[in-house]
Design an enzyme around this catalytic site. Structure first.
Site, PDB file in Angstrom:
ATOM      1  NE  ARG A 207      38.407   6.152  41.243  1.00  0.00           N
ATOM      2  CZ  ARG A 207      38.728   7.395  41.596  1.00  0.00           C
ATOM      3  NH1 ARG A 207      38.087   7.981  42.592  1.00  0.00           N
ATOM      4  NH2 ARG A 207      39.685   8.048  40.977  1.00  0.00           N
ATOM      5  CB  CYS A 208      35.029   5.017  48.461  1.00  0.00           C
ATOM      6  SG  CYS A 208      33.806   5.812  47.404  1.00  0.00           S
TER       7      CYS A 208
END
Length: 409
Positions: free
Chosen positions: A398-399
């Site tokens: 996600r980052c």
């Protein structure tokens, strides 16, 4: 479902259509042991393997029919379209803490590059050794043991989630908390202003990078078209959350509430998405350590009242999630399971940091085996990507992704 807008994010789990990433580059090779802390790394990654892992991550998304755009390419194209490299370059140099009397000839050096190479150099950093000795006029430039950079590298850029984030059809261009990351959001600002894919659209800007208080995209979760969840963390200030809520309520009629959740201000819990991500309509992965023994967590509900912003507080976080999602209950899947050692280890390696590419379908790091099996046991389809080097930057799938377009649920 077709979407017309060039930007459209109304949930965390709608089928992902377009995403922005940054392939790790030479900026990672400008990390040295002396500057690990200031550049926000705990170790020095092996770039060649890191790129291999990132390419695998990108291919996993492309195999799922997701359009993948690269930050470095869009920035170079936007810079070319802007017609004036010097304006962007001057602003970038002005925001560097290392440049003073050296700024003019560093600018001249960078102006000698074409747009693509200039962007690459601005991302990777400018070492003092790159400037010919005859141009060095000041003592700090000549001394061999002084700080080695005129312009710091930006090794955290492959975490495209944080400098900017899409909410609805608009964007937060974020004021980054750490000085090492402040310049990152300039690239997204450049792209929105000058890249033909975006500049011809009327894109609402929910927050500006010159805002007074910091906020980062890893703390911004879009639960549904009416509800935004923001982590108040090491890197996102409560005052920034309140300002965002006021901006959204005054300009975006669909959004009814902003939830602010308090998480511990620690290195391992730097953003909300390192401890909590949405994986399905009523399922989340969570690091159990952010709740107390009663499963409570401080959550504040910001809504527009008759006389301005109204804020109510709750502690029953799981119940609040069910209410705003309008489901009977939500399932919290514990990162690493019930074992406190496994849970802490896999959270450190981003076991809770999943990227949903469709409802009930996520991308995770392969190293978090216990968390991945728990997700599968809960009915989630898991795509594992290789992760020995990418994880050294303390960020997961996600980052490393900035979704631009998702299908509406």
């Amino acid at each position: 479902m077709e979407v017309e807008n060039i930007l459209n994010i109304t949930s965390e789990i709608g089928k992902l259509r377009t995403v922005l990433v940054k392939r790790p580059g030479s900026e990672l090779e400008n990390i040295t042991p002396e500057y690990l802390h200031s550049l926000l790394f705990d170790d020095i990654p092996y770039l060649k393997m890191m790129q291999k892992e990132h390419d695998y991550f990108v291919k996993t998304m492309q195999d799922a029919q997701i359009e993948v755009l690269y930050l470095e390419n869009l920035a170079a194209e936007a810079l070319r379209e802007s017609g004036d490299k010097e304006i962007f370059l001057t602003k970038m140099i002005q925001e560097s803490s290392q440049l003073d009397a050296s700024a003019l000839y560093v600018r001249d050096y960078l102006m000698s590059f074409d747009e693509k190479d200039m962007i690459k150099k601005l991302m990777s950093g400018v070492k003092k050794s790159e400037i010919p000795a005859r141009k060095k006029k000041h003592l700090n430039e000549m001394m061999e043991n002084q700080y080695p950079f005129f312009l710091d590298p930006l090794p955290n850029l492959y975490f495209t989630r944080d400098p900017a984030a899409v909410i609805g059809n608009g964007v937060t261009i974020n004021k980054m908390f750490q000085p090492a990351r402040r310049r990152e959001s300039m690239f997204m600002e450049l792209i929105l202003q000058h890249h033909p894919r975006f500049s011809k659209q009327e894109i609402p800007i929910w927050t500006e990078r010159e805002a007074q208080f910091p906020m980062e995209g890893g703390d911004e979760l879009i639960l549904n078209k009416e509800t935004i969840l923001i982590g108040v963390s090491e890197r996102t200030d409560a005052r920034a959350v309140e300002q965002l809520a006021e901006n959204l309520f005054s300009r975006e009629t669909q959004i009814k509430r902003v939830l602010a959740v308090e998480i511990p201000e620690t290195r391992s819990f730097m953003h909300l998405d390192t401890v909590f991500t949405m994986v399905n309509y009523d399922q989340f992965t969570i690091h159990p350590a952010i709740q107390n023994q009663q499963g409570e967590l401080n959550v504040y509900i910001l809504e527009q009242g008759d006389n301005g912003l109204e804020i109510t507080s709750r502690k029953d976080f799981q119940r609040v999630m069910a209410e705003v999602l309008e489901v009977p209950e939500v399932d919290f899947i514990p990162c690493g399971g019930e074992d406190v050692i496994v849970s802490a280890r896999e959270q450190w390696n981003d076991g809770a940091n999943t990227l949903a590419i469709a409802p009930g379908e996520v991308i995770t790091y392969d190293r978090n085996q216990v968390s991945n099996e728990l997700l599968r046991s809960a009915g989630i389809k898991v795509h594992e990507v290789i992760s020995s080097e990418l994880s050294r930057g303390r960020g997961g799938p996600r980052c490393m992704s900035m979704p631009l377009v998702r299908e509406n649920l």
